[in-house]
Design a protein around this motif. Structure first.
Motif, PDB file in Angstrom:
ATOM      1  N   HIS A 110       0.847  -1.190   0.000  1.00  0.00           N
ATOM      2  CA  HIS A 110       0.000   0.000   0.000  1.00  0.00           C
ATOM      3  C   HIS A 110       0.881   1.237   0.000  1.00  0.00           C
ATOM      4  CE1 HIS A 110       1.052  -0.437   4.238  1.00  0.00           C
ATOM      5  NE2 HIS A 110       0.766   0.847   4.388  1.00  0.00           N
ATOM      6  N   TRP A 111       0.234   2.405  -0.143  1.00  0.00           N
ATOM      7  CA  TRP A 111       0.896   3.688   0.060  1.00  0.00           C
ATOM      8  C   TRP A 111      -0.133   4.641   0.647  1.00  0.00           C
ATOM      9  CZ3 TRP A 111       0.286   1.454  -4.744  1.00  0.00           C
ATOM     10  CH2 TRP A 111      -0.536   2.105  -5.674  1.00  0.00           C
ATOM     11  N   PHE A 112       0.362   5.728   1.199  1.00  0.00           N
ATOM     12  CA  PHE A 112      -0.497   6.689   1.883  1.00  0.00           C
ATOM     13  C   PHE A 112      -0.163   8.084   1.400  1.00  0.00           C
ATOM     14  CE2 PHE A 112      -1.063   9.713   5.450  1.00  0.00           C
ATOM     15  CZ  PHE A 112      -2.436   9.604   5.603  1.00  0.00           C
ATOM     16  N   ASP A 113      -1.213   8.868   1.149  1.00  0.00           N
ATOM     17  CA  ASP A 113      -1.009  10.262   0.745  1.00  0.00           C
ATOM     18  C   ASP A 113      -1.864  11.157   1.621  1.00  0.00           C
ATOM     19  OD1 ASP A 113      -0.198  12.550  -0.544  1.00  0.00           O
ATOM     20  OD2 ASP A 113      -1.220  12.107  -2.429  1.00  0.00           O
ATOM     21  N   MET A 114      -1.275  12.289   1.993  1.00  0.00           N
ATOM     22  CA  MET A 114      -1.961  13.263   2.837  1.00  0.00           C
ATOM     23  C   MET A 114      -2.157  14.584   2.107  1.00  0.00           C
ATOM     24  SD  MET A 114       1.250  14.016   5.377  1.00  0.00           S
ATOM     25  CE  MET A 114       1.867  12.356   5.495  1.00  0.00           C
ATOM     26  N   SER A 115      -1.808  14.651   0.837  1.00  0.00           N
ATOM     27  CA  SER A 115      -1.884  15.803  -0.061  1.00  0.00           C
ATOM     28  C   SER A 115      -0.757  16.800   0.228  1.00  0.00           C
ATOM     29  CB  SER A 115      -3.249  16.507  -0.010  1.00  0.00           C
ATOM     30  OG  SER A 115      -3.304  17.476   1.003  1.00  0.00           O
ATOM     31  N   GLU A 116      -0.610  17.755  -0.677  1.00  0.00           N
ATOM     32  CA  GLU A 116       0.414  18.794  -0.505  1.00  0.00           C
ATOM     33  C   GLU A 116       0.091  19.713   0.663  1.00  0.00           C
ATOM     34  OE1 GLU A 116       0.508  20.827  -4.245  1.00  0.00           O
ATOM     35  OE2 GLU A 116       1.645  19.220  -5.218  1.00  0.00           O
TER      36      GLU A 116
END
Length: 155
Positions: A110-116
């Protein structure tokens, strides 16, 4: 697929800027239930805002596909984050927002993104906090998918 999804409600009001102890107390019943059920040993709260000086570095840390040797359990008290799961040659985007709990089973790519412009407060549960280490798969799969865009705040 073994991914846990739950919706939690606070048992008491949480003021913006509440301490870690206050946040944990508001969800103590659900936290204790999960800890007893799955053997989690520790819990903490992480908070990230758009003005955090290390936000870009912290974001980059989780953008590549990786696995962990224990479940990755996150409950979103406020804000949002995007988990992208790679299971059986399929990719699933899961936007987690206030009230959402996700439990990604150990070994799941998996991967996780929290936005810029990250904004979230999340409760994290660990089996062994020292053992929570990302093992990167070495693929570029995550680079081929859209990143999370900033969302309007929902405190």
């Amino acid at each position: 697929m073994g991914v846990r999804f739950e919706r939690w409600e606070a048992n008491q009001p949480i003021a913006p800027g509440a301490s870690q102890d206050e946040v944990i107390a508001a969800y103590r019943g659900d936290i204790d239930r999960l800890m007893a059920e799955k053997g989690y040993q520790s819990v903490d709260v992480i908070s990230l805002t758009p003005d955090h000086p290390d936000r870009a570095t912290l974001r980059q840390k989780f953008l590549s596909e990786h696995t962990h040797s224990e479940d990755e359990v996150r409950f979103f008290v406020a804000g949002a984050g995007q988990f992208t799961l790679h299971i059986n040659d399929k990719v699933y985007d899961v936007l987690c927002e206030k009230g959402d709990l996700i439990g990604v089973p150990d070994g799941t790519p998996h991967w996780f993104d929290m936005s810029e412009s990250p904004y979230f407060v999340a409760i994290r549960l660990f089996t062994n906090k020292e053992g929570w280490v990302a093992r990167f798969t070495g693929t570029d799969l995550a680079d081929r998918f859209p990143r999370m865009t900033p969302l309007a705040r929902n405190p």
